[in-house]
Motif scaffolding. Structure first.
Motif, PDB file in Angstrom:
ATOM      1  N   TYR A 155       0.835  -1.194   0.000  1.00 14.33           N
ATOM      2  CA  TYR A 155       0.000   0.000   0.000  1.00 14.33           C
ATOM      3  C   TYR A 155       0.875   1.252   0.000  1.00 14.33           C
ATOM      4  CZ  TYR A 155      -4.250  -2.671   0.779  1.00 14.33           C
ATOM      5  OH  TYR A 155      -5.310  -3.531   0.620  1.00 14.33           O
ATOM      6  N   GLY A 156       0.595   2.134  -0.945  1.00 16.65           N
ATOM      7  CA  GLY A 156       1.347   3.372  -1.041  1.00 16.65           C
ATOM      8  C   GLY A 156       0.727   4.274  -2.089  1.00 16.65           C
ATOM      9  N   ILE A 157       1.479   5.292  -2.495  1.00 14.44           N
ATOM     10  CA  ILE A 157       1.004   6.237  -3.502  1.00 14.44           C
ATOM     11  C   ILE A 157       1.269   5.645  -4.877  1.00 14.44           C
ATOM     12  CG2 ILE A 157       1.188   8.565  -4.425  1.00 14.44           C
ATOM     13  CD1 ILE A 157       0.010   8.372  -1.599  1.00 14.44           C
ATOM     14  N   GLY A 158       0.212   5.494  -5.646  1.00 17.44           N
ATOM     15  CA  GLY A 158       0.324   4.874  -6.956  1.00 17.44           C
ATOM     16  C   GLY A 158       0.677   5.849  -8.055  1.00 17.44           C
ATOM     17  N   PRO A 159       0.717   5.382  -9.294  1.00 13.75           N
ATOM     18  CA  PRO A 159       1.105   6.245 -10.419  1.00 13.75           C
ATOM     19  C   PRO A 159       0.145   7.402 -10.654  1.00 13.75           C
ATOM     20  CG  PRO A 159       0.313   4.086 -11.184  1.00 13.75           C
ATOM     21  CD  PRO A 159       0.478   3.985  -9.706  1.00 13.75           C
ATOM     22  N   ASP A 160      -1.100   7.264 -10.154  1.00 15.19           N
ATOM     23  CA  ASP A 160      -2.061   8.359 -10.323  1.00 15.19           C
ATOM     24  C   ASP A 160      -2.037   9.342  -9.160  1.00 15.19           C
ATOM     25  OD1 ASP A 160      -3.120   6.794  -8.336  1.00 15.19           O
ATOM     26  OD2 ASP A 160      -5.115   6.584  -9.246  1.00 15.19           O
ATOM     27  N   GLY A 161      -1.104   9.131  -8.211  1.00 17.30           N
ATOM     28  CA  GLY A 161      -0.964  10.058  -7.098  1.00 17.30           C
ATOM     29  C   GLY A 161      -1.891   9.808  -5.930  1.00 17.30           C
ATOM     30  N   THR A 162      -2.657   8.710  -5.972  1.00 19.92           N
ATOM     31  CA  THR A 162      -3.564   8.404  -4.870  1.00 19.92           C
ATOM     32  C   THR A 162      -3.086   7.184  -4.100  1.00 19.92           C
ATOM     33  OG1 THR A 162      -4.990   6.998  -6.249  1.00 19.92           O
ATOM     34  CG2 THR A 162      -5.504   9.362  -6.166  1.00 19.92           C
ATOM     35  N   PHE A 163      -3.570   7.059  -2.865  1.00 21.26           N
ATOM     36  CA  PHE A 163      -3.178   5.953  -1.994  1.00 21.26           C
ATOM     37  C   PHE A 163      -3.975   4.700  -2.314  1.00 21.26           C
ATOM     38  CE2 PHE A 163      -3.824   3.498   1.938  1.00 21.26           C
ATOM     39  CZ  PHE A 163      -2.501   3.191   2.239  1.00 21.26           C
ATOM     40  N   GLY A 164      -3.302   3.569  -2.335  1.00 26.04           N
ATOM     41  CA  GLY A 164      -3.981   2.306  -2.572  1.00 26.04           C
ATOM     42  C   GLY A 164      -2.984   1.173  -2.710  1.00 26.04           C
ATOM     43  N   LYS A 165      -3.489  -0.007  -3.060  1.00 24.31           N
ATOM     44  CA  LYS A 165      -2.614  -1.169  -3.254  1.00 24.31           C
ATOM     45  C   LYS A 165      -2.018  -1.115  -4.662  1.00 24.31           C
ATOM     46  CE  LYS A 165      -3.609  -5.315  -1.635  1.00 24.31           C
ATOM     47  NZ  LYS A 165      -4.209  -6.683  -1.485  1.00 24.31           N
ATOM     48  N   ASN A 166      -0.701  -1.319  -4.726  1.00 20.12           N
ATOM     49  CA  ASN A 166       0.019  -1.269  -6.002  1.00 20.12           C
ATOM     50  C   ASN A 166       0.978  -2.449  -6.114  1.00 20.12           C
ATOM     51  OD1 ASN A 166      -0.781   1.578  -6.938  1.00 20.12           O
ATOM     52  ND2 ASN A 166       0.047   1.973  -4.904  1.00 20.12           N
ATOM     53  N   ARG A 167       1.415  -2.702  -7.337  1.00 19.21           N
ATOM     54  CA  ARG A 167       2.442  -3.709  -7.607  1.00 19.21           C
ATOM     55  C   ARG A 167       3.792  -3.016  -7.682  1.00 19.21           C
ATOM     56  NH1 ARG A 167       1.443  -8.495 -10.010  1.00 19.21           N
ATOM     57  NH2 ARG A 167       2.972  -8.116 -11.663  1.00 19.21           N
ATOM     58  N   TYR A 168       4.761  -3.542  -6.927  1.00 21.15           N
ATOM     59  CA  TYR A 168       6.075  -2.916  -6.839  1.00 21.15           C
ATOM     60  C   TYR A 168       7.183  -3.904  -7.220  1.00 21.15           C
ATOM     61  CZ  TYR A 168       3.841   0.846  -4.175  1.00 21.15           C
ATOM     62  OH  TYR A 168       3.039   1.889  -3.777  1.00 21.15           O
ATOM     63  N   TYR A 169       8.159  -3.388  -7.980  1.00 23.41           N
ATOM     64  CA  TYR A 169       9.368  -4.144  -8.282  1.00 23.41           C
ATOM     65  C   TYR A 169      10.334  -3.989  -7.110  1.00 23.41           C
ATOM     66  CZ  TYR A 169       7.567  -4.216 -13.058  1.00 23.41           C
ATOM     67  OH  TYR A 169       6.789  -4.405 -14.170  1.00 23.41           O
ATOM     68  N   ASN A 170      11.039  -5.062  -6.766  1.00 26.55           N
ATOM     69  CA  ASN A 170      11.855  -5.101  -5.550  1.00 26.55           C
ATOM     70  C   ASN A 170      13.355  -5.187  -5.829  1.00 26.55           C
ATOM     71  OD1 ASN A 170      10.050  -5.985  -2.827  1.00 26.55           O
ATOM     72  ND2 ASN A 170       9.069  -6.251  -4.807  1.00 26.55           N
ATOM     73  N   LEU A 171      14.122  -4.489  -5.013  1.00 27.83           N
ATOM     74  CA  LEU A 171      15.576  -4.618  -4.987  1.00 27.83           C
ATOM     75  C   LEU A 171      16.015  -4.789  -3.540  1.00 27.83           C
ATOM     76  CD1 LEU A 171      18.311  -2.906  -6.978  1.00 27.83           C
ATOM     77  CD2 LEU A 171      18.424  -2.698  -4.501  1.00 27.83           C
ATOM     78  N   THR A 172      16.948  -5.700  -3.316  1.00 31.88           N
ATOM     79  CA  THR A 172      17.458  -5.988  -1.977  1.00 31.88           C
ATOM     80  C   THR A 172      18.946  -5.673  -1.917  1.00 31.88           C
ATOM     81  OG1 THR A 172      15.849  -7.772  -1.706  1.00 31.88           O
ATOM     82  CG2 THR A 172      17.766  -7.821  -0.250  1.00 31.88           C
TER      83      THR A 172
END
Length: 444
Positions: free
Chosen positions: A389-406
Motif C-alpha cells: 500500500y502506497g502512492i500509486g502512479p495516479d498520485g492516490t493511496f492504494g494497493k500497487n504492484r512494486y518491483y523489488n531490490l534488496t
C-alpha cells in the motif's frame, strides 16, 4: 507457499482489517518521515505501509553467499596486483591505477559495502545489480523508517506475534572502522575520525548520525568536506577544518568524484600517498565499485582463478556483461527488453538506460546516441514483484504492484543488515518512483 509469503500475507491481512485506519496511519508515517533526519537535498524518503520482511534463514543464506562472493572478489584483487594483464582488463586511468596499487586490500578487502541484487522471494534465485563500496548509504533511511513503523497498528500486532529484529547499522560500523584502523596501524589507540565527502552532494544528515554514534562509542569524530582538509607535508599530518589532526577517514566520497575533482582533493591525495592517514575504505575498493567488475568476472582469462563452484556461482548470479560495441547493435535493437546500458563508473542510476522502460523508437535513439566507449551492455533481469500500500502512479493511496531490490550491508566481510527498495517501474531509482521500505527480520 513458503514461510516468507505466509508472513507477508499475515501482515497484509492485519493491515486490511481497517482500510480507513490503514490510510490514516500511512499518512502519519509519511508525516513522521518528513520531520525525520532521513532528508536528502530537501527531500524526505518515500515509503509504503508494509515493511519488507525476511526470515533469519533467508538472512543466513544471504550471509553465506556474501562469503562466497568475497572469496571470488579477493581472487580478482590479488590478480590485479600481481598481473599486469589483469590490470589491463580494467583499463583504469593512470591516477586511479596508482592509487589502487599503493593500497593494501589484505587489510580489508571491502571495509563497507552494500551488495544490491534482485531476489525472487518464491524461488530464492537472484542476480546482482550493483556493488556499492564508496558512498554506501541509506542506513539512516532504514533506521528512521523502522521508527516510523511504530505508528502502524498492523506492525505492532505483527511484532507482538513474532520475534522480530531490525538491522543495527551504526554502532556496528564504528566498531568495524576502529578494528580496521587498529589492524592497519597495529595499535590499540582510538583514532580521531573524519567522515569525508563533497558535502554539497553527500547525505549530510546521515553523516551527522554516524558522528553521534562515534562519539557515543568514545571515538572522537567530525564531518568535513574533502575540500576543507589541510595537509602538512613536513609533519606528515592531515588536519580537518577545525585544526584537529585526523587519524582515520571514513570515506564517503566516491572514487569517480575524487578523480574528476582531483584538483580540489590535493590534501587528501597527498596524505594518502604519504600514508599519513588510514583511509577506510582505501582506493582499492574501486576494483569492486566500478561496474566493469561484472564484465571482469565473465572474462575467459580469469576463469582459471576460480573453483568449479565459484564459476557456477558467477553464472548463476552475475548477469552477462560486456563492453558495449558497434557489433552489439543488431541484437540490442532486436530485443530491447533483454538489455540495459550502464556507464562504467556512476552511482544513483545516473546514465542508466533499460530497454524495458522505452518504446522501440525511444530505445533506438538511446542506443544510437550512447557512446561506444565508457558503457557496459548487460542482460536485463526483471525484478520480483510484490504488492503493498502506497502512492500509486495516479498520485492516490492504494494497493500497487512494486518491483523489488534488496541490498545486503557488509562490514569488513560480515553481513550486517538488509536494505530494501521498491519501485512502480522495473528501474529502481530515485529518478523514477523509488521508495525505501524498512526491513524487519523475523525469527522462525
Amino acid at each position: 507457499m513458503n514461510e516468507l509469503q505466509t508472513l507477508n500475507r499475515e501482515y497484509a491481512a492485519l493491515a486490511e482489517q481497517d482500510p480507513r485506519r490503514l490510510a490514516r496511519e500511512f499518512d502519519e508515517i509519511t508525516e513522521f518521515m518528513k520531520a525525520s533526519s532521513a532528508i536528502h537535498h530537501g527531500e524526505y524518503v518515500r515509503t509504503c505501509y508494509q515493511p519488507k520482511l525476511f526470515t533469519e534463514a533467508v538472512f543466513a543464506s544471504f550471509a553465506a553467499d556474501i562469503r562466497t562472493l568475497y572469496g571470488i572478489l579477493g581472487k580478482v584483487a590479488d590478480a590485479y596486483y600481481l598481473d599486469p594483464g589483469c590490470r589491463a582488463l580494467f583499463g583504469f586511468e593512470p591516477l586511479a591505477e596508482e592509487l589502487i596499487l599503493r593500497a593494501d586490500p589484505r587489510a580489508s578487502l571491502l571495509p563497507m559495502a552494500r551488495i544490491d541484487f534482485f531476489y525472487n522471494e518464491e524461488t530464492g534465485a537472484y542476480k546482482y545489480c550493483e556493488f556499492n563500496t564508496d558512498g554506501t548509504s541509506a542506513m539512516n533511511e532504514d533506521r528512521e523508517l523502522n521508527r516510523a513503523q511504530q505508528l502502524s497498528t498492523a506492525h505492532r500486532v505483527f511484532c507482538a506475534r513474532h520475534r522480530t529484529r531490525t538491522c543495527e547499522l551504526f554502532h556496528s560500523w564504528v566498531k568495524t572502522l576502529c578494528a580496521v584502523y587498529r589492524r592497519i596501524r597495529r595499535t590499540e589507540q582510538t583514532p580521531y575520525v573524519a567522515i569525508v565527502d563533497f558535502l554539497d552532494c553527500g547525505t549530510v544528515n546521515e553523516f551527522e548520525v554516524f558522528q553521534g554514534c562515534f562519539v557515543e562509542e568514545g571515538v572522537p569524530a567530525e564531518v568535513c568536506d574533502v575540500r576543507a582538509l589541510r595537509y602538512d607535508a613536513a609533519q606528515k599530518c592531515l588536519f580537518g577544518p577545525g585544526g584537529h589532526r585526523i587519524d582515520a577517514i571514513y570515506r564517503r566520497a566516491v572514487t569517480s568524484d575524487v578523480l574528476e575533482r582531483r584538483a580540489e582533493c590535493g590534501a587528501l591525495l597527498a596524505a594518502v600517498r604519504d600514508d599519513a592517514v588510514v583511509l577506510v575504505g582505501d582506493f582499492h575498493t574501486q576494483l569492486v565499485h566500478n561496474k566493469t567488475i561484472f564484465r571482469i568476472l565473465h572474462e575467459p582469462q580469469l576463469q582459471t582463478l576460480f573453483t568449479a563452484e565459484e564459476r557456477e556461482f558467477i553464472r548463476a548470479h552475475v548477469p552477462l556483461t560486456k563492453t558495449f560495441a558497434e557489433s552489439d547493435l543488431p541484437r540490442v535493437l532486436a530485443d530491447k527488453d533483454a538489455w540495459i546500458l550502464k556507464p562504467l563508473d556512476s552511482y544513483a542510476s545516473r546514465g542508466v538506460h533499460a530497454g524495458v522502460e522505452c518504446t522501440q523508437a525511444e530505445w533506438e535513439q538511446i542506443v544510437q546516441n550512447t557512446p561506444r566507449t565508457g558503457y557496459l551492455l548487460q542482460e536485463f533481469y526483471r525484478p520480483y514483484v510484490t504488492e503493498n500500500y502506497g502512492i500509486g502512479p495516479d498520485g492516490t493511496f492504494g494497493k500497487n504492484r512494486y518491483y523489488n531490490l534488496t541490498g545486503v550491508y557488509v562490514y569488513d566481510g560480515v553481513a550486517q543488515g538488509i536494505y530494501s527498495r521498491v519501485s512502480l517501474s522495473p528501474i529502481i531509482s530515485s529518478q523514477y518512483s523509488e521508495k525505501t521500505l524498512p526491513t524487519v527480520i523475523v525469527a522462525e
